[in-house]
Design an enzyme around this catalytic site. Structure first.
Site, mmCIF file in Angstrom:
data_model
loop_
_atom_site.group_PDB
_atom_site.id
_atom_site.type_symbol
_atom_site.label_atom_id
_atom_site.label_comp_id
_atom_site.label_asym_id
_atom_site.label_seq_id
_atom_site.Cartn_x
_atom_site.Cartn_y
_atom_site.Cartn_z
ATOM 1 N N HIS A 1 0.816 -1.219 0.000
ATOM 2 C CA HIS A 1 0.000 0.000 0.000
ATOM 3 C C HIS A 1 0.846 1.263 0.000
ATOM 4 C CE1 HIS A 1 0.279 0.834 4.425
ATOM 5 N NE2 HIS A 1 0.307 -0.474 4.547
ATOM 6 N N ASP B 1 -0.462 4.332 0.905
ATOM 7 C CA ASP B 1 -0.852 5.312 1.931
ATOM 8 C C ASP B 1 -0.104 5.064 3.238
ATOM 9 O OD1 ASP B 1 -2.403 2.912 2.251
ATOM 10 O OD2 ASP B 1 -3.752 3.982 3.599
ATOM 11 N N ASP C 1 6.310 0.860 6.637
ATOM 12 C CA ASP C 1 4.897 0.513 6.417
ATOM 13 C C ASP C 1 4.285 1.511 5.458
ATOM 14 O OD1 ASP C 1 2.292 -0.400 6.665
ATOM 15 O OD2 ASP C 1 1.989 0.361 8.690
ATOM 16 N N GLU D 1 -5.280 1.506 2.627
ATOM 17 C CA GLU D 1 -5.158 0.329 3.501
ATOM 18 C C GLU D 1 -5.315 0.700 4.963
ATOM 19 O OE1 GLU D 1 -3.338 -2.718 6.104
ATOM 20 O OE2 GLU D 1 -2.754 -0.633 5.896
ATOM 21 N N GLU D 2 -4.767 1.853 5.326
ATOM 22 C CA GLU D 2 -4.752 2.243 6.741
ATOM 23 C C GLU D 2 -6.139 2.597 7.269
ATOM 24 O OE1 GLU D 2 -2.380 1.557 8.481
ATOM 25 O OE2 GLU D 2 -0.507 1.726 7.375
ATOM 26 N N ASP E 1 1.019 -10.320 0.529
ATOM 27 C CA ASP E 1 0.784 -8.973 1.058
ATOM 28 C C ASP E 1 1.637 -8.803 2.311
ATOM 29 O OD1 ASP E 1 -0.318 -6.475 1.696
ATOM 30 O OD2 ASP E 1 -2.189 -7.306 2.491
ATOM 31 N N HIS F 1 3.501 2.835 12.531
ATOM 32 C CA HIS F 1 2.511 3.790 13.035
ATOM 33 C C HIS F 1 3.060 4.637 14.188
ATOM 34 C CE1 HIS F 1 -1.113 1.287 11.391
ATOM 35 N NE2 HIS F 1 -0.095 1.341 10.558
HETATM 36 ZN ZN LIG Z 1 0.725 -1.468 6.357
#
Ligand SMILES: [Zn+2]
Length: 513
Positions: free
Chosen positions: A132, A134, A167, A201-202, A229, A485
């Site tokens: 992803h 984002d 991420d 995705e987030e 993934d 995150h």
């Molecule tokens: Zn992720």
């Protein structure tokens, strides 16, 4: 990816302690234990792949500077950031963009990328790699804890720093770097390979990944041979009880359903209230629902996890791990009951055992002297296999026993996913590739993902029985997880080279799948 749950669920191994039986003393009375031996692949030859690391690092660090942020408020979407990031990808990977078909999908905002790398043999089942684009926002109050500016794309001390470096832009770019190398060498895959890079995705992937899965389904793809993934990166000690470097491969994810419960009655003046208010009725219904928890059961992916991880864990609890690994759905032995009791003691491991119920919103009333004519609550469920929205609604109806309460599915709900085959060729190919790149001095095991990522939109469909999730990057220790995150997100430059090598090698290995 929601990594907090990942570490915590793995910690279940530590919850068992002080078993009294040794493996030797119980083996005779428990035939399962004879088959409960290490399942680790042995003797894979490690290889090293030369990559243009300086160039690749420049491209990934530049990628970090595009603020492709997913905010919970979907109207706060920076189209310009995504468009310019797409342009940057096009400039950075010219061979990929000459050779692969690129499409934009997403509803209502088409900012997810679908690339098709046409295979030589259209009769072969295709493969798909997901990542992803984002990233999560950087909260203002965490800024001072960052050692670098989070969107500057800093490279220093042997690391690439910044939001998205771990991420998940590192995976987007490692995939594209590897494809660019392959095309320059004149290589073409036998089977068609898709790359899907999501935009949201987030925040659940309802705009992007779900839409792309719809598109591929409409095109009549019957079955993917292999889908990969992100999930856990390779990390030493990620599974407490095992100090070695470990690669956990996600083989199943829970579902996602949000229901709105409501009562619509008559309001009125607070000076003359009825015996029951709408708020009181709905609150009582929620209380009854929370008391009617879904029953515990051992998910087949948890059995697979212990089949592989169990033999690597402490000797004294081998009978327990074997009981879980070899247990049968629909029957609960005493050993399994003990496992369930231990697992249900904390909320993270408990989430692996049943469909969870989480009341997340409650709305009613606007003024202190007005009885609200209605009240609503939102309950979020994370279903186990078989617990469809219909099953969940029937459960609620029975639990609350009040026909005045209405229910409505307000989510882009996804069911619990398929369970990928941990003994199948796709898993074996992935394990082999991991060992080719990172060596044999590590444990590889399937595991059950309680959080989930965008591949759930593929994995819940018939065409994707085997989806494997793992982030192909090596972390030094569990401390580095905080970057997911969190603050000081970063990856090692040298390990990024191996990520690229991993995808380069897996494209080759797909040929023999
Ligand atoms: Zn992720």
């Amino acid at each position: 990816m929601k990594t907090k749950t990942l570490i915590a669920l793995a910690s279940v191994a530590m919850l068992f302690s002080c078993g009294q039986n040794t493996k030797e003393s119980t083996e005779k009375n428990n035939p399962d234990l004879e088959n409960f031996t290490s399942k680790q692949m042995k003797g894979v030859e490690q290889i090293s792949i030369d990559v243009d690391l300086d160039g690749a690092v420049k491209r990934l660090s530049k990628a970090v500077t595009y603020k492709t942020i997913s905010n919970q408020d979907r109207s706060d979407f920076d189209k310009e950031a995504f468009s310019s990031y797409h342009e940057f990808l096009e400039e950075s990977y010219p061979e990929v963009h000459k050779t692969l078909k690129k499409e934009l999908h997403g509803d209502p905002r088409p900012f997810s990328l679908l690339y098709t790398w046409e295979g030589k043999d259209p009769t072969l089942q295709p493969a798909l790699f997901y990542a992803h684009m984002d990233v999560v926002p950087v909260p203002e109050d965490s800024r001072d804890q960052w050692k670098v500016e989070p969107f500057a794309g800093t490279v220093k001390d042997g690391y690439i720093w910044g939001r998205g470096s771990l991420d998940d832009k590192n995976q987007v770019h490692a995939i594209l770097e590897a494809a660019e190398m392959k095309i320059k060498e004149g290589w073409q895959p036998s089977r068609t390979i898709y790359f899907v890079f999501g935009q949201d995705e987030e925040v659940g992937g309802a705009e992007g990944a779900k839409k792309v899965a719809d598109v591929l389904e409409e095109r009549g793809i019957k079955r993917f041979a292999y889908i990969m993934d992100e999930s856990a990166p390779l990390t030493p000690g990620i599974f407490p009880g095992i100090e070695e470097n470990t690669a956990l491969i996600g083989i199943a994810q829970k579902g996602f359903v949000s229901l709105e419960l409501a009562i619509h009655g008559i309001g009125g003046h607070s000076s003359m209230p009825p015996e029951e208010s709408n708020i009181g009725i709905l609150a009582e219904a929620i209380t009854k629902l929370e008391k009617a928890q879904f029953p515990y059961r051992i998910h087949p992916a948890v059995r697979q996890q212990y089949l592989y991880m169990g033999p690597e864990l402490d000797a004294e609890n081998q009978p327990l791990y074997a009981a879980v690994a070899f247990g049968k759905d629909g029957e609960v032995t005493d050993m399994e009951q003990k496992f369930i009791e231990v697992m249900s003691k904390n909320e993270v491991t408990r989430a692996m055992l049943h469909t969870t119920i989480a009341t997340t919103m409650f709305n009613a009333g606007i003024k202190d002297n007005v009885l609200p004519p209605s009240a609503t609550a939102v309950v979020n469920f994370r279903p186990m296999p078989g617990d469809t929205p219909e099953v969940i609604m029937a459960h609620i109806k029975k639990a609350i026993g009040d026909d005045r309460i209405t229910m409505k599915d307000i989510s882009a709900s996804t069911p619990a996913t398929n369970i990928a085959d941990a003994s199948g060729p796709g898993y074996k190919m992935l394990e082999k590739t991991v060992r080719q790149i990172w060596g044999n001095d590590l444990i590889v095991s399937p595991f059950f993902v309680v959080g989930g990522s965008d591949s759930k939109h593929f994995q819940a469909r018939d065409f994707a029985p085997d989806v494997y999730t793992m982030t192909a990057i090596q972390l030094e220790n569990t401390e580095e997880f905080k970057g997911f995150h969190g603050v000081n997100e970063r990856i090692l430059v040298d390990e990024y080279a191996k990520s690229i090598g991993f995808f380069y090698q897996i494209f080759d290995n797909l040929e023999s799948l």
